[in-house]
Design a protein around this motif. Structure first.
Motif, mmCIF file in Angstrom:
data_model
loop_
_atom_site.group_PDB
_atom_site.id
_atom_site.type_symbol
_atom_site.label_atom_id
_atom_site.label_comp_id
_atom_site.label_asym_id
_atom_site.label_seq_id
_atom_site.Cartn_x
_atom_site.Cartn_y
_atom_site.Cartn_z
ATOM 1 N N GLU A 11 0.818 -1.262 0.295
ATOM 2 C CA GLU A 11 -0.119 -0.022 -0.132
ATOM 3 C C GLU A 11 1.085 1.118 0.094
ATOM 4 O O GLU A 11 1.688 1.352 0.776
ATOM 5 C CB GLU A 11 -1.007 0.075 1.258
ATOM 6 N N PRO A 12 0.911 2.349 -0.934
ATOM 7 C CA PRO A 12 1.296 3.375 -1.049
ATOM 8 C C PRO A 12 1.507 4.251 0.286
ATOM 9 O O PRO A 12 0.288 4.489 1.107
ATOM 10 C CB PRO A 12 0.538 4.311 -2.027
ATOM 11 N N GLY A 13 2.506 4.559 0.817
ATOM 12 C CA GLY A 13 2.642 5.504 2.196
ATOM 13 C C GLY A 13 2.713 4.559 3.393
ATOM 14 O O GLY A 13 2.982 5.123 4.303
ATOM 15 N N SER A 14 2.422 3.238 3.386
ATOM 16 C CA SER A 14 2.483 2.472 4.562
ATOM 17 C C SER A 14 3.813 2.084 4.781
ATOM 18 O O SER A 14 4.659 1.853 4.034
ATOM 19 C CB SER A 14 1.798 1.252 4.362
ATOM 20 N N SER A 15 4.107 1.636 5.962
ATOM 21 C CA SER A 15 5.314 1.117 6.512
ATOM 22 C C SER A 15 5.405 -0.092 6.237
ATOM 23 O O SER A 15 4.611 -1.088 6.945
ATOM 24 C CB SER A 15 5.516 1.776 7.948
ATOM 25 N N TYR A 16 6.489 -0.660 6.002
ATOM 26 C CA TYR A 16 6.806 -2.237 5.876
ATOM 27 C C TYR A 16 8.317 -2.481 6.339
ATOM 28 O O TYR A 16 9.150 -1.637 6.457
ATOM 29 C CB TYR A 16 6.623 -2.834 4.674
ATOM 30 N N GLU A 17 8.494 -3.819 6.909
ATOM 31 C CA GLU A 17 10.052 -4.090 7.192
ATOM 32 C C GLU A 17 9.992 -5.574 6.380
ATOM 33 O O GLU A 17 9.112 -6.281 6.225
ATOM 34 C CB GLU A 17 10.090 -4.272 8.477
ATOM 35 N N LEU A 18 11.206 -5.798 5.839
ATOM 36 C CA LEU A 18 11.679 -7.176 5.501
ATOM 37 C C LEU A 18 12.541 -7.505 6.515
ATOM 38 O O LEU A 18 13.806 -6.819 6.830
ATOM 39 C CB LEU A 18 12.511 -6.948 4.304
ATOM 40 N N GLN A 73 -1.095 2.268 -10.540
ATOM 41 C CA GLN A 73 -1.625 1.043 -9.902
ATOM 42 C C GLN A 73 -2.456 1.506 -8.608
ATOM 43 O O GLN A 73 -1.639 2.113 -7.749
ATOM 44 C CB GLN A 73 -0.333 0.135 -9.341
ATOM 45 N N GLU A 74 -3.791 1.193 -8.600
ATOM 46 C CA GLU A 74 -4.641 1.762 -7.374
ATOM 47 C C GLU A 74 -4.372 0.846 -6.143
ATOM 48 O O GLU A 74 -4.713 -0.326 -6.275
ATOM 49 C CB GLU A 74 -5.910 1.700 -8.049
ATOM 50 N N ASN A 75 -3.933 1.509 -5.302
ATOM 51 C CA ASN A 75 -3.813 0.988 -4.079
ATOM 52 C C ASN A 75 -2.936 -0.342 -3.799
ATOM 53 O O ASN A 75 -3.244 -1.291 -3.004
ATOM 54 C CB ASN A 75 -5.059 0.594 -3.349
ATOM 55 N N GLU A 76 -1.936 -0.296 -4.851
ATOM 56 C CA GLU A 76 -1.242 -1.472 -5.007
ATOM 57 C C GLU A 76 0.206 -1.051 -5.562
ATOM 58 O O GLU A 76 0.110 -0.505 -6.665
ATOM 59 C CB GLU A 76 -1.996 -2.836 -5.661
ATOM 60 N N ILE A 77 1.229 -1.483 -5.136
ATOM 61 C CA ILE A 77 2.432 -1.429 -5.657
ATOM 62 C C ILE A 77 3.307 -2.538 -5.709
ATOM 63 O O ILE A 77 3.352 -3.563 -4.841
ATOM 64 C CB ILE A 77 3.358 -0.286 -4.582
ATOM 65 N N ILE A 78 4.026 -2.780 -6.876
ATOM 66 C CA ILE A 78 4.768 -3.925 -6.861
ATOM 67 C C ILE A 78 6.345 -3.749 -6.913
ATOM 68 O O ILE A 78 6.784 -2.730 -7.389
ATOM 69 C CB ILE A 78 4.681 -4.825 -8.256
#
Length: 225
Positions: free
Chosen positions: A91-98, A141-146
């Motif tokens: 999601e654009p702008g959301s925070s993630y971790e790997l 891409q609406e609400n989805e990023i690859i």
């Protein structure tokens, strides 16, 4: 002050149980940077070049035990020294971790590199330097990023056993979204702690206090009327 034996034994067990290391990379997908996607033909070429890549899908995905050879290894092919992962449902702008978890018995330095689809295409020389405009046509891409993640490892230990740098390193790879600054799975632990604390405060503690009051009442000296 003497430490009870059971407490000391528990501390030793906890220390002995910690046998893993973790590498973490935080990132925040940017809709502006990721709005430019190559055409379907180039995307198909990427899939062909990275046919062995695994898929990690948000908000949370954990792989099975993977393995990778250190980049210093002279006995393994170069294709086994890097692992590619496709990151979906970001999601654009959301925070993630790997997050990479691996055994402490295999001291290594892991590197996690992040790429957009266009960057991977350029890295694999699938987009010419002077590509036609149609080849780089923007596609929102609406609400989805690859995105793509590339994992490499280098041996970081000193061992009396020869050839340790040629041994594959097992690891587990995790993609996890952050909510309110915390990993998503942490909320499960918080929920468990809340339930345990609530049971302790409203069930266990009153019973203990009642038992203590009863014991104190029984122990009071007998008073003659």
């Amino acid at each position: 002050m003497n430490i009870p034996r059971i407490t000391f034994a528990l501390l030793l067990w906890l220390c002995a149980s910690v046998r893993g290391n973790t590498e973490i990379r935080h990132f925040r997908p940017n809709a502006v940077d990721s709005a430019l996607y190559p055409t379907q033909r180039i995307q198909a070429s990427i899939a062909k070049h990275l046919s062995a890549s695994k898929v990690l899908s948000g908000p949370y995905t954990k792989t099975d035990i993977e393995s990778i050879y250190p980049i210093e290894s002279k006995k393994s092919d170069s294709r086994y020294k890097a692992q590619w992962y496709q990151l979906l449902n970001l999601e654009p702008g959301s925070s993630y971790e790997l997050r990479i978890s691996y055994a402490a018995s295999m001291p290594s330095n892991f590197e996690i590199s992040l790429y957009s689809v266009s960057e991977v295409a350029q890295l694999l020389n699938l987009i010419p330097d002077e590509a036609p405009v149609d080849e780089l046509k923007p596609k929102q891409q609406e609400n989805e990023i690859i995105m793509y993640a590339r994992v490499t490892s280098s041996y970081a230990g000193v061992s009396y056993i020869p050839g340790m740098e040629d041994q594959p390193v097992p690891y587990i790879f995790v993609l996890e979204k952050h909510v309110l600054g915390l990993p998503l799975q942490a909320f499960k632990l918080v929920g468990v702690l809340v339930v345990v604390i609530a049971i302790g405060l409203f069930v266990v503690t009153p019973r203990i206090l009642t038992s203590i009051d009863a014991a104190l009442a029984d122990s009071l000296p007998y008073k003659e009327e």
